[in-house]
Design a protein around this motif. Structure first.
Motif, PDB file in Angstrom:
ATOM      1  N   ASP A  33      -8.365  12.384   6.439  1.00 34.07           N
ATOM      2  CA  ASP A  33      -8.463  11.063   5.817  1.00 34.07           C
ATOM      3  C   ASP A  33      -9.762  10.383   6.276  1.00 34.07           C
ATOM      4  O   ASP A  33      -9.760   9.424   7.054  1.00 34.07           O
ATOM      5  N   PRO A  76      -1.735   3.284   5.121  1.00 33.30           N
ATOM      6  CA  PRO A  76      -1.136   1.975   4.815  1.00 33.30           C
ATOM      7  C   PRO A  76      -1.800   0.797   5.499  1.00 33.30           C
ATOM      8  O   PRO A  76      -1.781  -0.318   4.988  1.00 33.30           O
ATOM      9  N   SER A  79      -5.035   0.322   6.117  1.00 30.48           N
ATOM     10  CA  SER A  79      -6.464   0.111   5.850  1.00 30.48           C
ATOM     11  C   SER A  79      -6.737  -1.249   5.213  1.00 30.48           C
ATOM     12  O   SER A  79      -7.611  -2.000   5.659  1.00 30.48           O
ATOM     13  N   LYS A 120       3.768   1.577  -1.200  1.00 27.15           N
ATOM     14  CA  LYS A 120       4.467   1.694  -2.482  1.00 27.15           C
ATOM     15  C   LYS A 120       3.514   2.056  -3.621  1.00 27.15           C
ATOM     16  O   LYS A 120       3.824   2.926  -4.456  1.00 27.15           O
ATOM     17  N   VAL A 121       2.346   1.407  -3.667  1.00 30.80           N
ATOM     18  CA  VAL A 121       1.437   1.570  -4.797  1.00 30.80           C
ATOM     19  C   VAL A 121       0.470   2.729  -4.593  1.00 30.80           C
ATOM     20  O   VAL A 121       0.168   3.472  -5.530  1.00 30.80           O
ATOM     21  N   TRP A 122      -0.041   2.878  -3.351  1.00 28.73           N
ATOM     22  CA  TRP A 122      -1.010   3.949  -3.056  1.00 28.73           C
ATOM     23  C   TRP A 122      -0.486   4.806  -1.904  1.00 28.73           C
ATOM     24  O   TRP A 122      -0.963   4.682  -0.766  1.00 28.73           O
ATOM     25  N   PRO A 123       0.493   5.645  -2.148  1.00 26.35           N
ATOM     26  CA  PRO A 123       1.127   6.407  -1.059  1.00 26.35           C
ATOM     27  C   PRO A 123       0.195   7.368  -0.340  1.00 26.35           C
ATOM     28  O   PRO A 123       0.490   7.776   0.788  1.00 26.35           O
ATOM     29  N   ASP A 124      -0.916   7.747  -0.963  1.00 26.03           N
ATOM     30  CA  ASP A 124      -1.842   8.679  -0.322  1.00 26.03           C
ATOM     31  C   ASP A 124      -2.903   7.985   0.528  1.00 26.03           C
ATOM     32  O   ASP A 124      -3.734   8.639   1.150  1.00 26.03           O
ATOM     33  N   VAL A 125      -2.870   6.651   0.553  1.00 29.99           N
ATOM     34  CA  VAL A 125      -3.841   5.873   1.324  1.00 29.99           C
ATOM     35  C   VAL A 125      -3.209   5.456   2.636  1.00 29.99           C
ATOM     36  O   VAL A 125      -2.016   5.137   2.703  1.00 29.99           O
ATOM     37  N   THR A 174       0.829  -1.206   0.000  1.00 32.33           N
ATOM     38  CA  THR A 174       0.000   0.000   0.000  1.00 32.33           C
ATOM     39  C   THR A 174       0.861   1.253   0.000  1.00 32.33           C
ATOM     40  O   THR A 174       0.575   2.226  -0.719  1.00 32.33           O
ATOM     41  N   GLU A 176     -10.389   6.558   5.302  1.00 33.08           N
ATOM     42  CA  GLU A 176      -9.562   5.671   6.107  1.00 33.08           C
ATOM     43  C   GLU A 176     -10.082   5.591   7.538  1.00 33.08           C
ATOM     44  O   GLU A 176     -10.093   4.527   8.159  1.00 33.08           O
TER      45      GLU A 176
END
Length: 474
Positions: free
Chosen positions: A312, A193, A195, A186-191, A184, A315
């Motif tokens: 957030d 981690p 969740s 690495k792929v979705w840095p704004d999410v 998470t 989240e």
């Protein structure tokens, strides 16, 4: 994702609509507490049955409520609100539990609750501004708790799986969660981690529990079939059924069992009926809680408060949604046993409120959610009775949440102490925490560390004014 909040994000300025919402909701929750219909503190709820049935006085029940709530109000609720700029249930609902039960008259309860709401919305910002102007800003230092709380909270499903299903499954779950957190980030840095990892962990735990219960049922049916085939116990079963028919103890036409021979079933039925009689009041409560959550000035938990402060909201909704699974069985069984529900219900109104686009829709949905919960209490109790492993999972989830947050809050508090005063700060805060432990925890463990940070911050400021301490720059 930023690990520490900006100082400006902790401002406790509320709009007029938000102020009125908090005051009105505090008045309502105090009134409901006075009526012994609901309390927020899970530890107080079992005592409400004696109060409802007249075996305990109002003063005695108030003393119990205050004793079980004071540490959370002043040691956790107030520090979390001041450090995040977001209200929380320990600060908003625990005091109204106490004030509602304390009130000698029904009409006084909402006045006391509304007064507390006014203190919250008008008084906190002044205290916040004053603390930020001190040489040692312990409220900004408390924001150091955000990173350990958010990341260690992610592990609670792993701890619950390990406690209930052993080291092997717990170890596998830990590896899976760690991989999901890394992916998470690495792929979705704004999410957030944790969740996805928490979702997978909770679903895995529930899956294990349901599988265990279904497997056990299959084994029991297989054993029963073998016994019938061998001619064992069948005559006894027939005789028992005939006796029930002859004495009228079998189920009636409506499918309801005769509760006279089952005191617990009778109590559960009476409690459920009592709560249903006040359904409109509970719907109003659900609407109010959901509207407060929709205003984004309220977080339902430690991790959620920091996520709400950062904006957030999705989240935060995920975190509180997963957390709710650990409390549904506890709230349902204590409500059925005591006749007093939870002020926030099963807490599903929290995540729903965060995601609502406007307060009007939040009010409608919150009212509907509470109506469904109250009407479904009896059915939920019956289902939980048939799924013992799922019920045990709830206990393990709550325990795991406490373990994860306990370590996170302690570690974050020591980080805050280091920011405030380096080694001296750690000595004071850590020493106060250890002193509380050695004295038998007059302040509950979860609240002891944040309370120690505030006391330590005050002491460091006094030392500064005595020219015995120089604040750390940075």
């Amino acid at each position: 994702m930023n690990s520490v909040l900006a100082a400006s994000s902790t401002n406790l300025d509320f709009s007029l609509a938000q102020q009125l919402t908090v005051i009105a909701l505090c008045a309502l929750t105090a009134f409901i507490s006075h009526m012994a219909l609901a309390v927020f503190n899970d530890g107080v709820r079992p005592f409400m049955l004696d109060f409802i049935q007249g075996r305990s006085t109002r003063n005695a029940t108030t003393a119990v409520s205050f004793g079980l709530s004071a540490g959370f109000i002043f040691g956790l609720g107030a520090p979390m609100a001041l450090s995040t700029g977001v209200l929380n249930p320990w600060l908003v609902f625990l005091p109204t539990d106490i004030l509602g039960i304390l009130s000698p008259k029904k009409w006084i309860a909402p006045l006391l609750g509304g007064a507390w709401g006014a203190v919250v919305v008008f008084g906190l910002n002044g205290a916040n501004s004053l603390a930020h102007d001190l040489p040692v800003d312990f409220l900004t230092a408390l924001q150091q708790m955000s990173t350990p709380i958010l990341f260690l909270f992610t592990l609670f499903p792993v701890l619950a799986i390990t406690k209930q299903f052993g080291r092997l499954r717990g170890g596998i779950a830990a590896v899976v969660e760690l991989a999901l957190v890394v992916m998470t980030m690495k792929v979705w840095p704004d999410v957030f981690p944790g969740s996805i990892a928490m979702a997978v962990g909770v679903l895995t735990l529930i899956g294990f529990a349901i599988n265990k219960d279904l497997t056990q049922r299959k084994l029991e049916r297989a054993e029963a079939a073998k016994a019938v085939a061998a001619g064992e116990s069948l005559p006894d079963e027939k005789a028992e059924r005939n006796t029930e028919r002859n004495t009228g103890k079998d189920r009636g036409k409506d499918g309801a069992a005769d509760d006279a021979d089952d005191p617990m079933a009778s109590l559960f039925s009476a409690s459920a009926l009592r709560l249903r009689r006040y359904l409109p009041l509970f719907m109003l409560l659900g609407a109010g809680v959901c509207v407060l959550a929709q205003a984004h000035v309220f977080g339902g938990g430690e991790a959620t408060s920091f996520l709400i402060a950062k904006g957030d909201y999705s989240e935060a909704a995920q975190v509180d949604f997963y957390r709710a699974f650990g409390f549904v069985p506890l709230i349902a069984t204590t409500a059925l046993a005591s006749g007093a529900y939870g002020i926030a219900g099963f807490t599903f109104v929290y995540p729903i409120g965060y995601l609502m686009p406007n307060p009007f829709l939040a009010a409608v949905v919150g009212a509907a959610v509470f109506a469904i919960e109250v009407l479904a209490l009896s059915a939920i109790g019956r289902v939980l009775g048939k799924l013992p492993s799922v019920r045990d999972s709830s206990e393990h989830l709550r325990s795991a949440i406490g373990d994860a947050l306990g370590l996170a809050i302690l570690f974050g508090s020591l980080m805050a102490a280091n920011v405030m005063g380096g080694g001296l700060g750690i000595l004071i805060v850590g020493g106060l925490y250890l002193l509380n432990e050695s004295m038998g925890r007059p302040v509950v463990r979860m609240a002891a560390a944040p309370a120690a940070v505030i006391v330590g911050g005050v002491l460091l400021n006094i030392l500064y004014w005595l020219d015995l301490f120089t604040p750390i720059k940075g």
